[in-house]
Design a protein around this motif. Structure first.
Motif, short mmCIF file in Angstrom:
data_model
loop_
_atom_site.label_atom_id
_atom_site.label_comp_id
_atom_site.label_asym_id
_atom_site.label_seq_id
_atom_site.Cartn_x
_atom_site.Cartn_y
_atom_site.Cartn_z
N UNK A 275 3.38 14.12 -15.57
CA UNK A 275 2.27 13.26 -15.99
C UNK A 275 2.65 11.78 -15.93
N UNK A 276 3.88 11.45 -16.35
CA UNK A 276 4.34 10.06 -16.26
C UNK A 276 4.36 9.60 -14.80
N UNK A 277 4.86 10.45 -13.91
CA UNK A 277 4.90 10.12 -12.49
C UNK A 277 3.50 9.88 -11.94
N UNK A 278 2.56 10.76 -12.27
CA UNK A 278 1.19 10.59 -11.82
C UNK A 278 0.58 9.33 -12.44
N UNK B 299 7.26 3.88 -5.32
CA UNK B 299 8.24 3.40 -6.30
C UNK B 299 7.72 3.56 -7.73
N UNK B 300 6.45 3.33 -7.94
CA UNK B 300 5.87 3.50 -9.29
C UNK B 300 5.91 4.95 -9.72
N UNK B 301 5.60 5.87 -8.81
CA UNK B 301 5.66 7.30 -9.14
C UNK B 301 7.08 7.70 -9.51
N UNK B 302 8.04 7.34 -8.67
CA UNK B 302 9.43 7.71 -8.93
C UNK B 302 9.95 7.01 -10.18
N UNK B 303 9.65 5.73 -10.32
CA UNK B 303 10.13 4.97 -11.48
C UNK B 303 9.60 5.52 -12.80
N UNK B 304 8.32 5.86 -12.84
CA UNK B 304 7.74 6.41 -14.06
C UNK B 304 8.34 7.78 -14.37
N UNK B 305 8.56 8.59 -13.34
CA UNK B 305 9.17 9.91 -13.57
C UNK B 305 10.61 9.78 -14.06
N UNK B 306 11.37 8.86 -13.49
CA UNK B 306 12.75 8.64 -13.93
C UNK B 306 12.77 8.13 -15.37
N UNK B 307 11.85 7.23 -15.70
CA UNK B 307 11.75 6.74 -17.08
C UNK B 307 11.47 7.89 -18.04
N UNK B 308 10.55 8.76 -17.67
CA UNK B 308 10.24 9.91 -18.53
C UNK B 308 11.45 10.83 -18.66
N UNK C 240 0.81 -1.22 0.00
CA UNK C 240 0.00 0.00 0.00
C UNK C 240 0.84 1.27 0.00
N UNK C 241 1.97 1.27 0.70
CA UNK C 241 2.77 2.49 0.83
C UNK C 241 3.96 2.54 -0.12
N UNK C 242 4.69 1.45 -0.24
CA UNK C 242 5.93 1.48 -1.00
C UNK C 242 5.71 1.35 -2.51
N UNK D 266 2.21 6.60 -13.21
CA UNK D 266 2.76 5.48 -12.44
C UNK D 266 2.05 5.31 -11.11
N UNK D 267 1.73 6.43 -10.48
CA UNK D 267 1.01 6.39 -9.21
C UNK D 267 -0.39 5.79 -9.39
N UNK D 268 -1.09 6.22 -10.42
CA UNK D 268 -2.43 5.70 -10.69
C UNK D 268 -2.37 4.22 -11.04
N UNK D 269 -1.40 3.83 -11.84
CA UNK D 269 -1.24 2.41 -12.19
C UNK D 269 -1.00 1.57 -10.94
N UNK D 270 -0.16 2.05 -10.04
CA UNK D 270 0.11 1.33 -8.80
C UNK D 270 -1.15 1.24 -7.94
N UNK D 271 -1.97 2.29 -7.94
CA UNK D 271 -3.22 2.25 -7.17
C UNK D 271 -4.14 1.16 -7.71
N UNK D 272 -4.20 1.01 -9.03
CA UNK D 272 -5.02 -0.06 -9.61
C UNK D 272 -4.45 -1.44 -9.26
N UNK D 273 -3.13 -1.57 -9.25
CA UNK D 273 -2.51 -2.85 -8.88
C UNK D 273 -2.82 -3.19 -7.42
N UNK D 274 -2.74 -2.22 -6.53
CA UNK D 274 -3.04 -2.44 -5.12
C UNK D 274 -4.50 -2.85 -4.96
#
Length: 151
Positions: free
Chosen positions: A109-112, A88-97, A82-84, A114-122
């Motif tokens: 937008x990439x960072x956000x 990590x998805x937000x930071x990873x997507x932003x670094x990728x961008x 839930x927390x990590x 990644x955050x939304x994608x991680x929320x769906x995975x959770x």
């Protein structure tokens, strides 16, 4: 096993609904005297009752005091998920961008994204485990009447 006392408020086949009193850990904090959250805790603002469905093979009735438990490893894994994972998805997507040499608005937008994608995975993972008995709280034992610590 992490334990919590409560009172049975509903009975189902193979499970009970337990009312617990949520407690803050502010009373154990060293900064309690100068903290606004600690002051609110002393006034009872943050105290609330929660209802938890716990598996049980005991014969319980409404009003019985019980102790419920959750496995520590389950709690640690759920906390990491839930927390990590979103962080990590937000930071990873932003670094990728950033590595793709995109502009700053697109990096955001990439960072956000990644955050939304991680929320769906959770959310997907929590729905997948919702009916798994190994991930449910269980009633550990029944207590004598009046010893649940609930007013």
């Amino acid at each position: 096993m992490i334990e919590e006392s409560g009172r049975v408020v509903g009975v189902e086949s193979g499970a009970v609904w337990v009312e617990t009193l949520r407690k803050s850990t502010c009373s154990a904090c060293a900064a309690n005297a100068g903290c606004g959250q600690g002051m609110l805790d002393k006034l009872g603002v943050g105290r609330d009752r929660g209802h938890v469905r716990a598996l049980s093979d005991l014969r319980l009735a409404v009003g019985d005091a019980v102790v419920i438990g959750v496995d520590e490893q389950l709690l640690v894994r759920a906390s990491l998920l839930v927390y990590l994972l979103p962080l990590l998805a937000l930071i990873g997507a932003a670094v990728l961008a950033k590595c793709l040499a995109l502009t700053e608005p697109l990096i955001i937008l990439f960072g956000l994204g990644g955050l939304v994608l991680a929320a769906f995975v959770v959310r997907w993972h929590s729905h997948r485990l919702a009916n798994n008995p190994a991930s449910q709280p269980i009633v550990l034992r029944a207590l004598l009447t009046g010893s649940a610590g609930l007013p």
